[in-house]
Design a protein around this motif. Structure first.
Motif, mmCIF file in Angstrom:
data_model
loop_
_atom_site.group_PDB
_atom_site.id
_atom_site.type_symbol
_atom_site.label_atom_id
_atom_site.label_comp_id
_atom_site.label_asym_id
_atom_site.label_seq_id
_atom_site.Cartn_x
_atom_site.Cartn_y
_atom_site.Cartn_z
ATOM 1 N N PRO A 318 0.808 -1.227 0.000
ATOM 2 C CA PRO A 318 0.000 0.000 0.000
ATOM 3 C C PRO A 318 0.838 1.273 0.000
ATOM 4 N N LEU A 319 2.017 1.250 0.631
ATOM 5 C CA LEU A 319 2.845 2.460 0.627
ATOM 6 C C LEU A 319 3.349 2.780 -0.772
ATOM 7 N N THR A 320 3.639 1.745 -1.566
ATOM 8 C CA THR A 320 4.059 2.024 -2.950
ATOM 9 C C THR A 320 2.901 2.614 -3.756
ATOM 10 N N VAL A 321 1.675 2.254 -3.394
ATOM 11 C CA VAL A 321 0.513 2.839 -4.073
ATOM 12 C C VAL A 321 0.315 4.292 -3.629
ATOM 13 N N ILE A 322 0.361 4.523 -2.331
ATOM 14 C CA ILE A 322 0.140 5.871 -1.802
ATOM 15 C C ILE A 322 1.199 6.845 -2.296
ATOM 16 N N PHE A 323 2.479 6.401 -2.284
ATOM 17 C CA PHE A 323 3.573 7.284 -2.705
ATOM 18 C C PHE A 323 3.921 7.106 -4.182
ATOM 19 N N ASN A 324 3.233 6.170 -4.853
ATOM 20 C CA ASN A 324 3.383 5.948 -6.297
ATOM 21 C C ASN A 324 4.857 5.746 -6.661
ATOM 22 N N CYS A 325 5.478 4.732 -6.055
ATOM 23 C CA CYS A 325 6.913 4.524 -6.234
ATOM 24 C C CYS A 325 7.265 3.049 -6.193
ATOM 25 N N LYS A 326 8.512 2.731 -6.548
ATOM 26 C CA LYS A 326 9.002 1.367 -6.469
ATOM 27 C C LYS A 326 9.289 0.999 -5.011
ATOM 28 N N ASN A 327 9.481 -0.285 -4.782
ATOM 29 C CA ASN A 327 9.658 -0.777 -3.408
ATOM 30 C C ASN A 327 10.792 -0.076 -2.662
ATOM 31 N N GLY A 328 11.930 0.085 -3.339
ATOM 32 C CA GLY A 328 13.100 0.634 -2.667
ATOM 33 C C GLY A 328 12.971 2.090 -2.279
ATOM 34 N N ILE A 329 12.130 2.824 -2.981
ATOM 35 C CA ILE A 329 11.975 4.258 -2.710
ATOM 36 C C ILE A 329 11.268 4.487 -1.383
ATOM 37 N N VAL A 330 10.426 3.530 -1.001
ATOM 38 C CA VAL A 330 9.590 3.702 0.191
ATOM 39 C C VAL A 330 10.420 4.067 1.418
ATOM 40 N N PHE A 331 11.547 3.377 1.617
ATOM 41 C CA PHE A 331 12.342 3.622 2.817
ATOM 42 C C PHE A 331 13.721 4.208 2.528
ATOM 43 N N SER A 332 13.925 4.713 1.314
ATOM 44 C CA SER A 332 15.238 5.271 1.005
ATOM 45 C C SER A 332 15.196 6.705 0.510
ATOM 46 N N ASP A 333 14.073 7.113 -0.087
ATOM 47 C CA ASP A 333 13.988 8.475 -0.598
ATOM 48 C C ASP A 333 13.810 9.455 0.558
ATOM 49 N N TRP A 334 14.693 10.437 0.644
ATOM 50 C CA TRP A 334 14.697 11.365 1.775
ATOM 51 C C TRP A 334 13.389 12.139 1.895
ATOM 52 N N GLU A 335 12.750 12.392 0.765
ATOM 53 C CA GLU A 335 11.509 13.166 0.785
ATOM 54 C C GLU A 335 10.386 12.389 1.455
ATOM 55 N N PHE A 336 10.411 11.037 1.298
ATOM 56 C CA PHE A 336 9.356 10.203 1.863
ATOM 57 C C PHE A 336 9.704 9.653 3.236
ATOM 58 N N LEU A 337 10.985 9.666 3.574
ATOM 59 C CA LEU A 337 11.517 8.829 4.642
ATOM 60 C C LEU A 337 10.757 8.941 5.957
ATOM 61 N N TYR A 338 10.521 10.171 6.431
ATOM 62 C CA TYR A 338 9.907 10.320 7.749
ATOM 63 C C TYR A 338 8.485 9.762 7.750
ATOM 64 N N ASN A 339 7.680 10.167 6.759
ATOM 65 C CA ASN A 339 6.289 9.728 6.739
ATOM 66 C C ASN A 339 6.151 8.224 6.565
ATOM 67 N N THR A 340 6.965 7.631 5.705
ATOM 68 C CA THR A 340 6.843 6.188 5.471
ATOM 69 C C THR A 340 7.265 5.395 6.702
ATOM 70 N N HIS A 341 8.316 5.817 7.396
ATOM 71 C CA HIS A 341 8.723 5.125 8.612
ATOM 72 C C HIS A 341 7.645 5.227 9.686
ATOM 73 N N GLU A 342 7.063 6.417 9.812
ATOM 74 C CA GLU A 342 6.020 6.615 10.819
ATOM 75 C C GLU A 342 4.808 5.731 10.527
ATOM 76 N N LEU A 343 4.380 5.726 9.268
ATOM 77 C CA LEU A 343 3.218 4.933 8.899
ATOM 78 C C LEU A 343 3.517 3.436 9.010
ATOM 79 N N ALA A 344 4.713 3.035 8.627
ATOM 80 C CA ALA A 344 5.106 1.626 8.759
ATOM 81 C C ALA A 344 5.024 1.174 10.213
ATOM 82 N N HIS A 345 5.451 2.045 11.140
ATOM 83 C CA HIS A 345 5.369 1.711 12.564
ATOM 84 C C HIS A 345 3.927 1.434 12.974
ATOM 85 N N TYR A 346 3.011 2.270 12.530
ATOM 86 C CA TYR A 346 1.611 2.082 12.896
ATOM 87 C C TYR A 346 1.062 0.777 12.344
ATOM 88 N N LEU A 347 1.314 0.503 11.066
ATOM 89 C CA LEU A 347 0.805 -0.707 10.437
ATOM 90 C C LEU A 347 1.370 -1.951 11.107
#
Length: 474
Positions: A318-347
């Motif tokens: 779902p994070l790749t859908v929400i951020f419209n990106c490949k798997n690796g971008i989810v936890f490596s792109d600096w622009e997404f990093l904080y939000n994706t880590h926070e949301l991953a913690h909740y899930l």
């Protein structure tokens, strides 16, 4: 109980350091002492009720580079000496061979990437079983003819084809009556019930069904809607497939990266009533294929691995859908990093609470329970995202193609089980389901999809349109 993420959490800078991320248990922790007592009586973890399979460790291999795959699938390589063809006859039969023992036949329903992989792997065994491909719509027979009546699989060392199959077109006009004893169902989870309905009259207590779908909840749905009578219900097996396979065209796939398969008896069935002989026949064929690299595991270990994979899919997909990106971008792109880590913690935190409260998990060992700590699960999620960095998740591929996703059998599974256990859903997973469903619908209808910022605000408490379509998954 399950609380939505506070609205101000998304107002923080997306460039905040990951070191600033604080624990989330204060927002979504669940006080298990306030819950009703859970049943611990389950045959799942009692070795007296089912055969014991040996347990094998899993592994994963990084897929070949894009350049290498392009070389594999380029037209210049199609007729090279590396091309291998497997066929038992110069022309393909269009109907099952009546001289074959029906109990030896393998039927495969669902001929996407996984169905083709299983079919080709079994067809290229030194002593292959008779295999019947079940075409669930008439147009597939045209595609089969256009493909040269063969399955083509591109692997890093060249091109392989196989054509030693019987073909059967499923039609409501004159449905065949021949029993099916070994069925591999390789449709997407959302299509499994409809697909099996076409052949349910040919399945019974002597049959074994191998489920290969992503997500969880499929076997429960099939049981309740197709096989409610335990006396006539087939034996269920499940396979967790980690291989990387993607489609080039109908009946032509690329085997991008070999990993492994775990196969075993599905949880939740009466192991005293399983058809041991037919079940072992099917599992032995699958585990004998070097290409499939499958290992048998007992039902308890299968459940653990299913849940581990489910958590990974419930975060990355779902994070790749929400951020419209490949798997690796989810936890490596600096622009997404904080939000994706926070949301991953909740899930992950919600998933942990649900899993550790499942009745079928109450007899799990302490070491098995430790595999579902938030820390252990987050590490697994990040490891998989790194290993599949260049991959586009299957869920994002579905969205991009305008297809329905399997979100109801992934995040929806946690939401539905939470409702049954605690009287209310897993809020973060439920919200994720609705966001992905809304994005998928918008793309399918050619409308502008919801922005990332708008999606994140929804986790802060704003309401989505009430479209609880994932609630029918079980």
């Amino acid at each position: 109980m399950f609380k939505l993420i506070p609205p101000d959490i998304w107002r923080r800078s997306t460039r905040a350091s990951s070191k600033d991320i604080t624990g989330i248990s204060r927002w979504s922790s669940i006080n298990l002492s306030h819950r009703r007592n859970l049943s611990t009586s389950s045959p799942l973890f009692n070795s007296e009720h089912h055969p014991t399979f040996r347990t094998a460790s899993t592994s994963s291999l990084r897929p070949p580079s894009k350049t290498k795959l392009a070389a594999i699938t380029s037209s210049s390589n199609l007729d090279t000496p590396n091309t291998k063809s497997y066929s038992t006859s110069p022309t393909m039969p269009t109907s099952p061979n009546p001289n074959t023992n029906p109990k030896d036949k393998i039927h495969i329903l669902g001929l996407g990437n996984l169905g083709r992989l299983y079919a080709h792997a079994l067809a290229t065994l030194p002593s292959p079983p008779p295999i019947t491909l079940l075409l669930h719509r008439p147009s597939l027979s045209i595609e089969w003819i256009n493909s040269g009546k063969k399955i083509t699989l591109a692997i890093p060392t060249g091109i392989q084809t196989s054509s030693n199959y019987d073909i059967e077109v499923l039609s409501s006009d004159s449905p065949p009556e021949e029993p099916i004893y070994s069925l591999i169902i390789a449709t997407k989870a959302i299509n499994t019930l409809e697909a099996l309905e076409k052949v349910k009259h040919r399945l019974g207590a002597e049959s074994t069904i191998l489920f290969t779908q992503n997500g969880m909840g499929t076997t429960e749905e099939v049981t309740s809607k197709l096989f409610p009578d335990p006396e006539t219900r087939p034996t269920y097996q499940s396979a967790i497939t980690s291989h990387g396979v993607y489609s080039v065209s109908p009946f032509y796939s690329v085997f991008a990266g070999q990993a492994d398969i775990s196969i075993g008896l599905s949880p939740g069935q009466d192991f005293k009533k399983i058809n041991v002989a037919q079940s072992e026949y099917l599992s032995n064929l699958v585990t004998s294929s070097k290409m499939l690299n499958a290992s048998p595991v007992d039902t308890q270990e299968l459940l653990v691995r299913q849940l581990e994979k489910l958590v990974v899919n419930a975060v990355i997909n779902p994070l790749t859908v929400i951020f419209n990106c490949k798997n690796g971008i989810v936890f490596s792109d600096w622009e997404f990093l904080y939000n994706t880590h926070e949301l991953a913690h909740y899930l992950v935190n919600e998933a942990e609470e649900v899993i550790l409260s499942l009745p079928e998990f109450q007899n799990a060992s302490e070491s098995e329970k430790r595999r579902f700590s938030t820390k252990a699960l987050l590490k697994r999620v990040e490891d998989v995202a790194a290993k599949t960095a260049e991959n586009t998740s299957s869920m994002l591929q579905d969205v991009q193609a305008g297809r329905k996703t399997e979100i109801g059998y992934i995040n929806g599974y946690f939401d539905t089980r939470a409702k049954a256990l605690f009287g209310e859903g897993a809020r973060c997973h439920g919200t994720t389901c609705k966001i992905v469903e809304e994005i998928a619908l918008a793309v399918a209808e050619g409308r502008e999809r919801r922005s990332v910022e708008s999606c994140l605000e929804l986790y802060g408490g704003e309401k989505l349109e009430n479209r609880d379509t994932h609630g029918d998954s079980f």
